[in-house]
Scaffold this motif. Structure first.
Motif, short mmCIF file in Angstrom:
data_model
loop_
_atom_site.label_atom_id
_atom_site.label_comp_id
_atom_site.label_asym_id
_atom_site.label_seq_id
_atom_site.Cartn_x
_atom_site.Cartn_y
_atom_site.Cartn_z
N UNK A 1 -34.55 -13.03 -8.96
CA UNK A 1 -34.31 -13.64 -9.99
C UNK A 1 -35.10 -15.03 -10.39
N UNK A 2 -35.74 -15.57 -9.24
CA UNK A 2 -36.74 -16.66 -9.46
C UNK A 2 -37.82 -16.05 -10.02
N UNK A 3 -38.48 -14.76 -9.50
CA UNK A 3 -39.61 -14.18 -9.93
C UNK A 3 -39.60 -13.82 -11.38
N UNK A 4 -38.28 -13.16 -11.61
CA UNK A 4 -38.06 -12.77 -13.09
C UNK A 4 -38.13 -13.89 -14.01
N UNK A 5 -37.38 -14.95 -13.64
CA UNK A 5 -37.45 -16.26 -14.56
C UNK A 5 -38.72 -16.56 -14.60
N UNK A 6 -39.64 -16.77 -13.48
CA UNK A 6 -40.91 -17.19 -13.66
C UNK A 6 -41.78 -16.30 -15.02
N UNK A 7 -41.68 -15.09 -14.52
CA UNK A 7 -42.43 -14.28 -15.61
C UNK A 7 -41.96 -14.40 -16.99
N UNK A 8 -40.47 -14.52 -17.12
CA UNK A 8 -40.11 -14.56 -18.58
C UNK A 8 -40.64 -16.04 -19.09
N UNK A 9 -40.75 -17.03 -18.43
CA UNK A 9 -41.52 -18.46 -18.95
C UNK A 9 -42.71 -18.14 -19.33
N UNK A 10 -43.41 -17.55 -18.45
CA UNK A 10 -44.93 -17.39 -18.54
C UNK A 10 -45.45 -16.47 -19.69
N UNK A 11 -44.26 -15.45 -20.18
CA UNK A 11 -44.43 -14.78 -21.25
C UNK A 11 -44.00 -15.51 -22.59
#
Length: 82
Positions: free
Chosen positions: A71-81
């Motif tokens: 979940x942390x990694x997916x959220x991080x990717x969502x924010x960077x996108x």
């Protein structure tokens, strides 16, 4: 207390596993997607051992560690996108 410092205090308490109930309005709380979907993933033994060590250190299950990390990694990717 400013809004930013309240958020930081909430994050600190949550990360430390402390009681955060004073910060949550439970009357409006809801699960975003309450229906879990089971998936099977094969990991090498060294990963399972590392996950188990981290779970033990945190006092949670292996599954909890995996779910939070993903979940942390997916959220991080969502924010960077964004």
């Amino acid at each position: 207390m400013s809004k930013q410092s309240a958020v930081e205090e909430f994050d600190r308490k949550f990360d430390a596993g402390e009681d955060i109930s004073d910060y949550v309005d439970w009357s409006t709380a809801r699960r975003v997607d309450p229906e879990p979907k089971r998936v099977n993933v094969d990991f090498p033994q060294w990963m399972v051992d590392s996950l188990d060590n981290e779970a033990k250190r945190l006092g949670v299950t292996r599954q909890s560690v995996i779910k939070v990390w993903i979940a942390d990694r997916l959220e991080e990717r969502r924010r960077s996108a964004a």
